[in-house]
Structures are given as C-alpha cells and as structure tokens.
Design an enzyme around this catalytic site. Structure first.
Site, PDB file in Angstrom:
ATOM      1  CG  ASP A  28      -1.828  -1.245   1.226  1.00 56.47           C
ATOM      2  OD1 ASP A  28      -3.037  -1.102   1.013  1.00 56.47           O
ATOM      3  OD2 ASP A  28      -1.307  -2.362   1.418  1.00 56.47           O
ATOM      4  CG  ASP A  46      -3.911  -1.505  -2.644  1.00 54.18           C
ATOM      5  OD1 ASP A  46      -4.338  -2.079  -3.652  1.00 54.18           O
ATOM      6  OD2 ASP A  46      -4.597  -1.288  -1.631  1.00 54.18           O
ATOM      7  CE1 TYR A 101      -4.191   3.292  -1.874  1.00 56.07           C
ATOM      8  CE2 TYR A 101      -1.903   2.691  -2.292  1.00 56.07           C
ATOM      9  CZ  TYR A 101      -3.073   2.530  -1.575  1.00 56.07           C
ATOM     10  OH  TYR A 101      -3.137   1.610  -0.570  1.00 56.07           O
ATOM     11  CG  ASN A 143      -8.192  -2.631  -2.740  1.00 49.54           C
ATOM     12  OD1 ASN A 143      -7.161  -2.945  -2.145  1.00 49.54           O
ATOM     13  ND2 ASN A 143      -8.849  -1.512  -2.475  1.00 49.54           N
ATOM     14  CG  HIS A 189      -9.835  -3.448   4.636  1.00 50.65           C
ATOM     15  ND1 HIS A 189     -10.701  -3.163   3.608  1.00 50.65           N
ATOM     16  CD2 HIS A 189      -8.863  -2.489   4.600  1.00 50.65           C
ATOM     17  CE1 HIS A 189     -10.267  -2.082   2.963  1.00 50.65           C
ATOM     18  NE2 HIS A 189      -9.167  -1.660   3.547  1.00 50.65           N
ATOM     19  CG  HIS A 242      -6.879  -4.741   1.963  1.00 52.22           C
ATOM     20  ND1 HIS A 242      -7.148  -3.895   0.913  1.00 52.22           N
ATOM     21  CD2 HIS A 242      -8.090  -5.254   2.337  1.00 52.22           C
ATOM     22  CE1 HIS A 242      -8.441  -3.912   0.651  1.00 52.22           C
ATOM     23  NE2 HIS A 242      -9.028  -4.722   1.511  1.00 52.22           N
ATOM     24  CG  HIS A 276      -4.081   1.868   4.629  1.00 51.40           C
ATOM     25  ND1 HIS A 276      -4.964   2.765   4.076  1.00 51.40           N
ATOM     26  CD2 HIS A 276      -3.844   0.938   3.665  1.00 51.40           C
ATOM     27  CE1 HIS A 276      -5.248   2.392   2.829  1.00 51.40           C
ATOM     28  NE2 HIS A 276      -4.575   1.293   2.567  1.00 51.40           N
TER      29      HIS A 276
END
Length: 558
Positions: free
Chosen positions: A188, A215, A218, A272, A364, A391, A393
């Site tokens: 992420d 991720d 972004y 995602n 999540h 996923h 953070h």
C-alpha cells in the site's frame, strides 16, 4: 560451536524474542497524536515523478526475478503516454526491446531480445479522458549464474537509444544453505511524502529482493482530469459513473521507483487499487501490462498468482481478486505447486497476498473470510511459515494461528499495509468500544461475504472480540516497511521499521526471530537440519552473534 553459542544466546537474551517463546500477550501501541495521520501525494511536477528520458530512450526500468535465480526479467517504458478525448496507441514495433549484459562493467558479452506492448484505459463517458501508455518492454535474461553481479543496458541499439549502464545481482542458488541477504516487504505504498520516507529507509537497508504486496500507485484516487488526489474516492466523487483513474500517476510511480527497481528485483501481487475497471468489464490493465512475473515458468500461466524460489525460500504469491475457490484454477495450481516443494531444498515457505485473513482493525475486518475458509487448510497442511499481506493501513503481527486458534504450527501472519498511501493510516481496532463494524460493512471488491460469529474461545457467539484477540501479538498504527533476514533453515529475523524513527541501527518498531520447527509441525516433510550450513551462513551467524553480544553488554552498562 558457533551455532550452539548463537542458540544459547538467543534463548537467554531478552532483547529480541523468538516465536518459540510465544504465544505472546497481545500488545497495542496506540497512534501517536503528535504525528500526522497521512500526507498528500507528490505532484507530477516533482523531479522524481517527471519524465526526464529523451524520446525512445528507456525509463521506468525495473527488474523481476524468474522462477529460478538463473533468469531475470528486465522491463522498461519508451515513448510518451497520451491522455485526452482522442488518443492513438503507439506502435510497439517501432522501438526494439533489447538488453546487453555481462559480468564486467562496460563489457556486454550477451544480448537478448524480448517483446513490447501498450495498453489503454478507456472511458466512454462524457467528460472523462482516455489514456494510452508508452511502449512497455519485457526481456527475459536466461542462463545467468546465481549470486553473481551483472551489468546491463537496455533499449534499442538500432536508433541508437540505449540506457546508461545499470547493475543487478542474481539471487542465490536454490539451496537449503543459501539465502537472500535481506528481503524488504512493503504494501500500500502510493506516492505521498510518507511513501518517500518509506522508500528512503528501505534503500538504506540495501535489500536483495523486494516484495510488494499490492496497492502500488493509487492512480485510482484521482479523476481522469488529474487534479488533487483524495483519501476517500467514494466520499469525494459519489456521482462518478465509474471508478476513474489518472493513469499518468502510474508513469510517475515507475520513475519514482526506478532508482531501486533498476538494481533490485521487485516481485508484485495485485491489490484492490489495481482493479481499475473499464467499460465492458475490463480490469487490471495497468498491472497486467506493466509488470513481468514468472507465471509461465511456475506453471500458473496467470499473472494474478505465481511462485518463485530465492535461495532456500519458496515464495507463493496469491491473487485475492480472482477466483480462489477450491473448484477454481488458482486453487488447483496452488495444490500442485505446494506438492512440488522439497523442504530439504527450500525449507522456508512464504506466502503473500494483498488482503489479510487475520486482522483486528476495524478497517477490512473479516473482509476476506471467504478466501481464508477456502485456502487456509491447504497452506497449513503444507507448513507455510510466514504470510505477508497489506490492505489494512497499519502494522500487525500475529501469534502463530490456525482457524482463529493459537497453534504452534500455524504461520506467522504479518500485515504491512502501511507503506505511506494517501488513504491515511488506520487507527481504530474492531475491539475498541463502539468500533466493531457491522456485518454489512467491509464488503470485498471481489468474492462473496462469509462474515462469522466466533463459535468458541474468548469471543464465542460474537462478531468482534471485546479486547485485542489472543492471536494478535503486536499492532501499531504507523507507516513503515519490513525486513526479513533468513539466517539458516530454521531461524529468520523479522524487523519492522517505522517511518517516524530516526533511521539508526537501534530504531526498530518491532523485531522477532521467527523459528521453524519442522520436527514438530511437518511430520510428512523430511527434516531439514540447521547444522547443514554453508560458510556464508556460518559467517552471518558469527557476525550476528558478535553484534548481539555487544548490544547485550552495552545495554547492561548503560
């Protein structure tokens, strides 16, 4: 003798715990209110993101290891991407895909050609802009020697338009006695000021391999017209006809990462934020086109899931946003891949996917419970040692767990979705008063919903625990990255580095020795003894032992 002293010191020293001492009492380190919860994205005008390469010259150069250390993928981009209402894809055949390489600087004994392609992100909606990429090149080098340094240039020599010289080191041979120097784990990431700090710290650790657990850019936190990125897309753009992306952010991300990825292989898996839907059900075009992974070499034939070896480690990269059911192709491939793993040769088995199965944060929470119910037993039966996900953070390390039950033979699950993205760090826990999400929250972007109330244990009959779950060993809401250092066939040192710390040797957010117990946990897998080690392994142990002893006595003195 060195190994015996090392084990004795590990067992007696209180500075760095081992998983043999677990399960540990859960610890929560609350978010420091003196810190910012997030930061804005870097602008495209930032020198690290702006295009600097001349036309047809390579940029966004990146490496990816193949299934074995005798092969390496080299990828890059040439030409200028386009964004507007009327875009016309470049012709990939206009620029060659060529790599010169050798074991001496400036002397390139070998040449290899590859393939090139472009992709488009199209939106047939009024006011939305379309995008088409530059030419993306992929070349696979073969016949390399493990553990060797190579020098290379890439591009098209007929123009001429070749890059400057870059260098990389192949991973060690597939062996129970050889391991990568350091493995960086990050998730992420994004392109914020926090992302920049993460990458700066990671680079100082000088890893030989990077795991990127989803991720990345972004780009889908933007409208196609660009502008300023947002931390919550659905909040800021509730009337958008489709989830838009500003694809030039991908180009900026590739340039931002090039100083690392042009010399260190980076292995990616989709998250995602890589879905990026287009009309007609088209998804994942950026991810599928920009990154080379060893899907064909490992027999998966899908870039969404694959495996590879790095010395005495076998890595499994799983897709959380494609079919993971036991009747599907991914599960069938996974079963075959695990069945081929020889733990005498690759004693360590490490798995990665984007969405964590074990997560005590409100964000999540139980989102990918369906995937866990489909796949967890198979991974447990084959003795997976460590699982990395993103996923969420924040940072969280679990006690060894299987089916929500403390189990000395379960994997150590670690969440590192705290690379620095624009969506800010997660600070709420599902067990905090009033923070338990409803079972209508946290609906996955792929797959079904399998939320459950616990049937036994301290949370029996409830959806959320009333205190930090016993399987959650340590959690903290901070940005950072992780480093895995495998010492031998049974011991590996895991360290999580926080961005807010001054980057010194003694600045560690979390640290533990992860210890395998094959004689206890894998009766069907032939025992691998840690005494069979190479001179390199023994030197590493000796060096580590001296450092630990010095650290121990230093603490006693001061």
């Amino acid at each position: 003798m060195i190994l015996i002293l090392f084990l004795l010191f590990i067992s007696s020293s209180s500075s760095i715990p081992t998983t043999l001492e677990g399960p540990f009492k859960p610890i929560t380190r609350r978010f420091d209110p003196a810190l910012r919860q997030g930061s804005d994205d870097l602008p495209m005008t930032d020198p690290r993101l702006a295009q600097r390469a001349k036309p047809n010259f390579p940029e966004q150069i990146s490496l990816a290891t193949s299934y074995s250390p005798t092969s390496m993928w080299i990828s890059w981009v040439t030409g200028k991407s386009q964004i507007g209402s009327d875009v016309r894809p470049l012709d990939p055949s206009e620029v060659g895909s060529e790599v010169w390489y050798g074991e001496e600087s400036g002397k390139y004994r070998f040449k290899r050609r590859g393939s090139s392609t472009v992709y488009s992100q199209l939106y047939p909606y009024e006011g939305l802009l379309n995008y088409t990429s530059g030419i993306i090149h992929h070349v696979r080098l073969q016949g390399l020697h493990p553990g060797r340094r190579y020098y290379y240039r890439c591009g098209d020599s007929s123009r001429p338009a070749m890059s400057k010289e870059h260098t990389f080191e192949t991973l060690p041979s597939t062996s129970a006695n050889d391991f990568p120097r350091r493995i960086a784990v990050i998730g992420d990431l994004g392109l914020t000021s926090n992302s920049s700090t993460t990458i700066d710290h990671l680079a100082q650790n000088d890893p030989s391999l990077i795991l990127m657990v989803g991720d990345m850019s972004y780009a889908n936190q933007y409208l196609t017209t660009g502008g300023k990125g947002v931390s919550c897309y659905s909040c800021s753009f509730p009337d958008a006809p489709i989830r838009e992306t500003y694809q030039p952010r991908w180009d900026g991300w590739g340039r931002f990462m090039e100083p690392l990825t042009s010399k260190i292989p980076m292995m990616v898996i989709e998250g995602n934020h890589e879905i990026e839907p287009q009309a007609g059900g088209i998804t994942f075009q950026s991810y599928l086109t920009r990154f080379a992974v060893p899907s064909q070499e490992c027999g998966s034939n899908s870039n969404f899931y694959y495996s590879f070896n790095a010395g005495g480690l076998h890595f499994i990269m799983l897709g959380a946003y494609v079919d993971y059911n036991q009747t599907g192709a991914q599960y069938d491939w996974l079963m075959k891949d695990l069945g081929k793993v020889d733990r005498q040769i690759t004693p360590w088995l490490v798995a990665s996917w984007h969405s964590p199965w074990y997560n005590s944060y409100s964000s999540h929470y139980q989102e990918f419970e369906c995937m866990r119910q489909e796949m967890e037993e198979l991974l447990y039966q084959h003795g997976v040692d460590i699982v990395f996900s993103g996923h969420v953070h924040a940072y969280e390390r679990m006690n060894r767990v299987y089916n929500y039950t403390l189990d000395p033979c379960g994997p150590v699950y670690i969440t590192v979705g705290d690379g620095g993205n624009i969506e800010k760090v997660d600070i709420d826990h599902a067990d905090d008063p009033g923070k338990c999400p409803s079972q209508n929250d946290n609906i996955p972007e792929f797959g079904s919903v399998c939320h459950l109330n616990f049937s036994s244990g301290p949370a029996k009959g409830k959806f959320c625990w009333e205190k930090q779950p016993e399987w959650s060993a340590f959690r903290e809401s901070s940005f950072g990255h992780g480093i895995l250092e495998v010492i031998n066939s049974t011991y590996a040192l895991w360290t999580w580095h926080r961005n807010q710390d001054s980057y010194k040797e003694n600045s560690k957010g979390d640290q533990i020795y992860i210890v395998r117990q094959p004689e206890l946990c894998s009766p069907k897998i032939q025992k691998v003894t840690s005494l069979n080690r190479s001179p390199r392994s023994e030197a590493m142990i000796c060096f580590l032992l001296i450092g630990l002893i010095f650290s121990f006595f230093f603490q006693q003195l001061f």
